[in-house]
Write a protein that holds these residues in place. Structure first.
Motif, PDB file in Angstrom:
ATOM      1  N   ASN A 144       2.040   8.926 -14.034  1.00  0.00           N
ATOM      2  CA  ASN A 144       3.408   8.579 -14.415  1.00  0.00           C
ATOM      3  C   ASN A 144       3.475   8.030 -15.835  1.00  0.00           C
ATOM      4  OD1 ASN A 144       4.336   9.246 -11.836  1.00  0.00           O
ATOM      5  ND2 ASN A 144       4.146   7.147 -11.079  1.00  0.00           N
ATOM      6  N   PHE A 203      -2.643   5.399  -8.971  1.00  0.00           N
ATOM      7  CA  PHE A 203      -1.710   6.482  -8.701  1.00  0.00           C
ATOM      8  C   PHE A 203      -0.534   6.504  -9.673  1.00  0.00           C
ATOM      9  CE2 PHE A 203      -4.029   6.201  -4.731  1.00  0.00           C
ATOM     10  CZ  PHE A 203      -4.216   7.543  -4.405  1.00  0.00           C
ATOM     11  N   ASP A 204      -0.389   5.441 -10.454  1.00  0.00           N
ATOM     12  CA  ASP A 204       0.643   5.400 -11.482  1.00  0.00           C
ATOM     13  C   ASP A 204       0.142   5.913 -12.827  1.00  0.00           C
ATOM     14  OD1 ASP A 204       3.366   4.772 -12.129  1.00  0.00           O
ATOM     15  OD2 ASP A 204       2.694   2.968 -13.169  1.00  0.00           O
ATOM     16  N   ASP A 256       4.439   0.453  -5.503  1.00  0.00           N
ATOM     17  CA  ASP A 256       4.589   1.836  -5.051  1.00  0.00           C
ATOM     18  C   ASP A 256       4.739   2.761  -6.261  1.00  0.00           C
ATOM     19  OD1 ASP A 256       5.374   4.289  -4.021  1.00  0.00           O
ATOM     20  OD2 ASP A 256       6.630   3.412  -2.457  1.00  0.00           O
ATOM     21  N   GLN A 266       7.565   5.755 -10.579  1.00  0.00           N
ATOM     22  CA  GLN A 266       7.725   6.992 -11.339  1.00  0.00           C
ATOM     23  C   GLN A 266       7.364   6.743 -12.809  1.00  0.00           C
ATOM     24  OE1 GLN A 266      11.182   9.389 -10.403  1.00  0.00           O
ATOM     25  NE2 GLN A 266      11.387   8.414  -8.394  1.00  0.00           N
ATOM     26  N   HIS A 291       5.189   5.939  -6.367  1.00  0.00           N
ATOM     27  CA  HIS A 291       6.270   6.915  -6.227  1.00  0.00           C
ATOM     28  C   HIS A 291       7.607   6.303  -6.616  1.00  0.00           C
ATOM     29  CE1 HIS A 291       3.562   9.780  -4.524  1.00  0.00           C
ATOM     30  NE2 HIS A 291       3.282   9.031  -3.468  1.00  0.00           N
ATOM     31  N   GLU A 292       7.779   5.024  -6.334  1.00  0.00           N
ATOM     32  CA  GLU A 292       9.018   4.360  -6.717  1.00  0.00           C
ATOM     33  C   GLU A 292       9.011   4.008  -8.211  1.00  0.00           C
ATOM     34  OE1 GLU A 292      11.984   0.793  -5.127  1.00  0.00           O
ATOM     35  OE2 GLU A 292      10.019   1.099  -4.184  1.00  0.00           O
TER      36      GLU A 292
END
Length: 502
Positions: A116, A112-113, A91, A96, A93-94
């Motif tokens: 980050n 998606f990372d 994940d 970050q 979002h987790e």
């Protein structure tokens, strides 16, 4: 090893890996055995594909000692690790930014990372994206074809990558991630021949990331998704005897070589030390012949040309001066060609383009003729500060994005004062085979210092017959160089005149 046999053109293509000949830079495969790897994974919905177990098995068969964790893992868990591998199932979002500044190499296909980690900007569909067959059915077939964007990096040479199509995954619509990385990245492979849709890309330690931070260790982005590791192309059996099939089915080979590169020690970077740089270039210059091409009857810039030649001679180079109208044969027997910005592209008339002598041009407007960049002025090449010819104001700073390379003279990433006073600075947009050292400030696509290794693929598909480099000096600017500017000049000269490898 479990293998998924794939039928390809009547040949057998399977999941597995084949070791290429060892290269000098990466560690040998045997040296990877026992190295600890943190594999960050997640869960997928019931019935959804998830190849994390296969990836772990593959990493262990290479020899890594793998520890698995989920996105809630503490950043302290990386202590003692040689590599962090991040699956797209984790994940983002987790996660970050917990691994953004860790000095441990990261290999990730968690698209998606990417923001980050600073590997791309934050905007979906512009800076990064995911193609999946549900939302992008037609496009999900096009991503089965990658394109070799870079042929001279360590990974590219280990794979034998060519500037042509190759098969990324087995023939069925699938999901992949793509990225539009920053100017400090090396795009190894892309989709549709567009470097802004990178399939495989890397950041060397100390390279500038897309968010302006400096990579604390090597970073690799790869095009996989949750459940298609087993579909990476590879070739076995009789098919391996066909050179075209071997060059096509390289998906798993790319994965393995990118993993090996990430887990290998980074290139050593000498600190900024003008005295040490001066000693190095003097050691190389002795006996080397330089052809300095200028406009002999120049008005503006004449004194700067004289001082540039005097500087090269003071280092130990044997410098011969040629007029811009002289024939290309003047370069015969020379070790380096340096084209002054006092020259006219019209009078140069395509000279020195195909000569197998290393070349530096200070005349950025000659970039298209030399195949350093494309042909569209103001889009592929141009200048800041040229009265009546540029919308951009004069400047005297550069933004170092390739601090890892010796052409950067040991200067750290970020802004550096290049000349004492604002003036004209040239730029161009090279192909992904170029090593980008500096851009113009706030203009990441306008590359001011870069070099092409010998045999690199330049603009128009032209193959570099020897090293090629751009320095952004305008006619009178040599006399206005700062100490850092002089160091960059000398470092680019040293790199260009030395050796044949990046």
């Amino acid at each position: 090893m479990n293998r998924v046999l794939l039928s390809f053109l009547g040949c057998v293509v399977a999941f597995g890996f084949s070791q290429p000949p060892l290269q000098a830079a990466p560690l040998p495969w045997s040296a990877l055995k026992g190295k600890p790897v943190l594999f960050v994974t997640g869960k997928t919905d019931p019935g959804e594909p998830n190849d994390d177990a296969l990836v772990r098995q593959h990493l262990e068969q290479i020899g890594f000692k793998v520890t698995t964790a989920d996105a809630s893992v503490s950043p302290s868990a990386v202590s003692g690790m040689s590599l962090i591998v991040i699956s797209s199932t984790a994940d983002a979002h987790e996660l970050q930014a917990k691994f953004a500044q860790t000095p441990v190499p990261v290999f990730t296909w968690n698209t998606f990372d990417y923001p980050n980690l600073g590997m791309t900007g934050p905007q979906l569909h512009r800076d990064f994206g995911v193609v999946d067959p549900i939302q992008h059915y037609a496009e999900s077939f096009s991503i089965l074809y990658g394109y070799g964007a870079n042929t001279t990096s360590t990974i590219s040479r280990a794979v034998g990558l060519r500037p042509q199509l190759f098969g990324t995954l087995y023939l069925e619509p699938g999901s992949i991630g793509w990225a539009n990385p920053g100017p400090g990245a090396t795009v190894i492979a892309d989709f549709e021949g567009k470097p802004q849709r990178a399939a495989v890309f890397t950041y060397e330690r100390k390279a500038s990331l897309a968010d302006g931070a400096t990579a604390p260790a090597r970073r690799v982005g790869f095009y996989l998704a949750d459940g298609n590791f087993h579909l990476l192309t590879d070739v076995h059996g009789p098919a391996a005897n066909d050179p075209q099939v071997r060059q096509w089915a390289i998906g798993l080979k790319l994965f393995d070589e990118a993993i090996r590169w990430a887990a290998s020690p980074p290139q050593a970077v000498a600190p900024y030390d003008p005295a040490a740089l001066d000693a190095r270039i003097r050691g190389v210059a002795h006996g080397k012949k330089v052809l300095y091409v200028e406009r002999v009857d120049a008005g503006e810039g004449r004194e700067a040309d004289e001082h540039t030649v005097a500087h090269l001679r003071s280092l130990g180079f044997e410098v011969t001066i040629a007029d811009q109208t002289d024939p290309q044969t003047r370069a015969n027997g020379e070790d380096l060609i340096l084209i002054s910005s006092s020259c006219s592209k019209y009078k140069l008339a395509n000279k020195y383009v195909d000569t197998a002598v290393p070349l530096i041009t200070l005349e950025g407007l000659y970039a298209d003729a030399l195949h350093l960049a494309g042909r569209d002025r103001y889009a592929d090449y141009g200048e800041h500060g040229e009265e009546k010819e540029s919308d951009d104001p004069p400047d005297n700073y550069l933004d170092i994005v390739g601090a890892w390379n010796p052409m950067a003279a040991g200067l750290p990433a970020g802004l550096v004062k290049f000349t004492e006073h604002p003036g004209v600075l040239k730029w161009a947009r090279p192909t992904p085979d170029a090593i980008v050292i500096a851009t113009l400030p706030n203009s990441p696509n306008e590359r001011a210092i870069f070099g092409y290794p010998e045999h690199a693929v330049m603009a128009d598909g032209f193959i570099a017959p020897a090293r090629r480099a751009l320095l952004p000096l305008d006619n009178p600017s040599f006399d206005d160089l700062t100490a850092q500017g002089h160091a960059l000049f000398d470092a680019v000269v040293l790199w260009t005149v030395s050796g044949k490898r990046p």
